[in-house]
Design an enzyme around this catalytic site. Structure first.
Site, PDB file in Angstrom:
ATOM      1  N   TYR A 142       0.804  -1.406   0.326  1.00 33.74           N
ATOM      2  CA  TYR A 142      -0.214  -0.167  -0.551  1.00 33.74           C
ATOM      3  C   TYR A 142       0.774   1.260  -0.361  1.00 33.74           C
ATOM      4  CZ  TYR A 142      -3.545   3.573   1.676  1.00 33.74           C
ATOM      5  OH  TYR A 142      -4.050   4.524   1.812  1.00 33.74           O
ATOM      6  N   GLU A 174      -4.007   7.386  -4.038  1.00 38.99           N
ATOM      7  CA  GLU A 174      -3.810   5.998  -3.386  1.00 38.99           C
ATOM      8  C   GLU A 174      -3.584   5.019  -4.224  1.00 38.99           C
ATOM      9  OE1 GLU A 174      -7.629   3.948  -1.626  1.00 38.99           O
ATOM     10  OE2 GLU A 174      -6.521   4.352   0.517  1.00 38.99           O
TER      11      GLU A 174
END
Ligand code: ADP
Ligand code: MG
Length: 399
Positions: free
Chosen positions: A119, A207
């Site tokens: 991530y 993101e």
């Protein structure tokens, strides 16, 4: 403003981020043709909606056993079947809410051999006033859950705007992802390109979940969510063209056409106010009197009669609204103009809920006269407290 995954990937590729090949498609035929342009042997067909969780999502029309909005396909026939399943149907994910979102676009992309999923996100950290990078080895899953149950697995690195992105930031990102050697170098390069993209587009959020390590030893951006600062969009006409109005709340979209600051909320009392501070105070005082606002609406300082009429119609179009409180301070905007707008809108749209109006300031007497002689059941109030009490009492009386 948010954009679709395929648009985000095209944008990030321009800044040097590693993206797999892929093409957008609006029809089943286009999806098959898009796959035909890719090398294969593995294709991924991805629903394009402004919400995450697509992989685990469910299509309303397809039943609980059908696959979600991210599907692997090994042949062009499987691409066709996946595209047929998705286009026009409603995908419900943890981020869409129970109503789901209709899928009108697809992205057909190269399938990757995933060894690991990370991530990596960039956002504006208001506490430090800096752009922060958030990195975790626990990618591909719900990051909120990771933050909740294993917060030590989330690493946040704030970047000093005076220096910009430095090699040591890249090394820290690589270390946060437990990468060494060539993959560490790749991670530093990805982070640096995302930082450049963030600054270059006036982004509010980037993101990447997942940032994948492939079996071949490469980092690849497999999913990308990018949002921009609306106040800076005037500097980016090219980005403004990426806007997909079908993804936006219809009332908020209508409001933006009239340059009204409107946000839908969960309560029963519609508010029309001028000035953001007064709007906040109006919402507070409604709550103080035991009910909740149905919206935030700031018509701005110099609103015209047309703008007031549009604002009024937007509030009335909301079926949750059981009463309306208008609270206007006539400074730049004159009370008589507001009153004319209210009367015009109330006559145009059959006013079926109680309406309390508090006017103060320039031409207040003219404004009150216009309301009083309109023949409409409008209740006048003298101050903010009085107005909130009256609208709550009126709504409670009829319901
Ligand atoms: P969402 O977050 O909306 O569910 P993602 O794009 O993150 O959508 O896809 C969900 C999962 O599907 C990813 O975590 C990854 O495991 C897999 N996936 C996505 N794109 C690809 C791809 N190009 N090749 C192989 N697997 C993929
Ligand atoms: Mg994802």
């Amino acid at each position: 403003m948010n954009i679709h995954e395929y648009q985000a990937k095209e944008l990030l590729a321009k800044y040097g981020a590693p993206i797999a090949a892929g093409h957008a498609a609006f029809t089943v035929e286009e999806a098959v043709a898009a796959a035909g342009k890719l090398p294969g042997p593995l294709y991924v067909v991805k629903a394009q909606i402004h919400a995450g969780g697509r992989g685990k999502g469910k299509f309303k029309e397809l039943g609980p056993d059908a696959k979600g909005g991210v599907r692997l396909a090994k042949t062009l026939d499987e691409v066709k079947a996946a595209a047929t399943d998705m286009l026009g149907n409603t995908l419900v994910t943890i981020q869409t809410g129970p109503a789901g979102k209709q899928v009108n676009r697809l992205y057909v992309t190269d399938g990757a051999d995933i060894a690991k999923e990370f991530y990596l996100a960039l956002l504006v950290d208001r506490a430090t006033g800096r752009i922060a990078m958030v990195a975790s080895t626990e990618g591909g899953m719900d990051i909120e859950e990771v933050a909740h149950s294993t917060p030590e697995k989330i690493h946040t690195i704030a970047i000093d705007p005076a220096t910009g992105f430095m090699p040591h930031h890249g090394r820290r990102i690589a270390a946060a992802l437990s990468l060494t050697g060539d993959l560490a170098k790749q991670a530093a390069k990805v982070a640096s390109s995302l930082y450049a993209a963030f600054l270059g587009t006036d982004a509010s959020q980037i993101e990447i979940n997942p940032l994948a390590v492939t079996e071949q030893g490469n980092l690849l951006v497999l999913d990308a969510k990018v949002g921009f600062d609306g106040n800076a969009l005037f500097r980016h006409p090219d980005l403004m063209e990426l806007r997909d109005e079908t993804e936006e709340d219809p009332a908020e979209l209508e409001a933006s056409k009239y340059d009204l600051a409107y946000i839908k909320l969960d309560g029963d009392i519609g508010c029309m106010v001028n000035g953001a501070g007064l709007a906040m105070a109006t919402m507070d005082i409604i709550k103080l009197n035991g009910m909740f606002p149905a919206n935030f609406l700031d018509v701005g300082g110099g609103a015209s009669k047309e703008k007031v009429t549009a604002a009024f119609k937007i509030i009335l179009a909301d079926p949750a609204v059981k009463g309306i409180l208008v609270n206007i301070f006539g400074g730049i905007m004159k009370c008589d103009i507001i009153a004319e707008g209210i009367v015009a809108a109330a006559k145009e749209v059959n006013l079926s809920v109680p309406l309390v109006v508090r006017l103060e300031g320039t031409n207040v007497h003219m404004g009150k006269d216009i309301l009083a002689s309109s023949g409409l059941p409008i209740v006048s109030a003298d101050d903010l407290g009085d107005a909130a009490k009256k609208i709550v009492a009126q709504v409670k009386a009829v319901s």
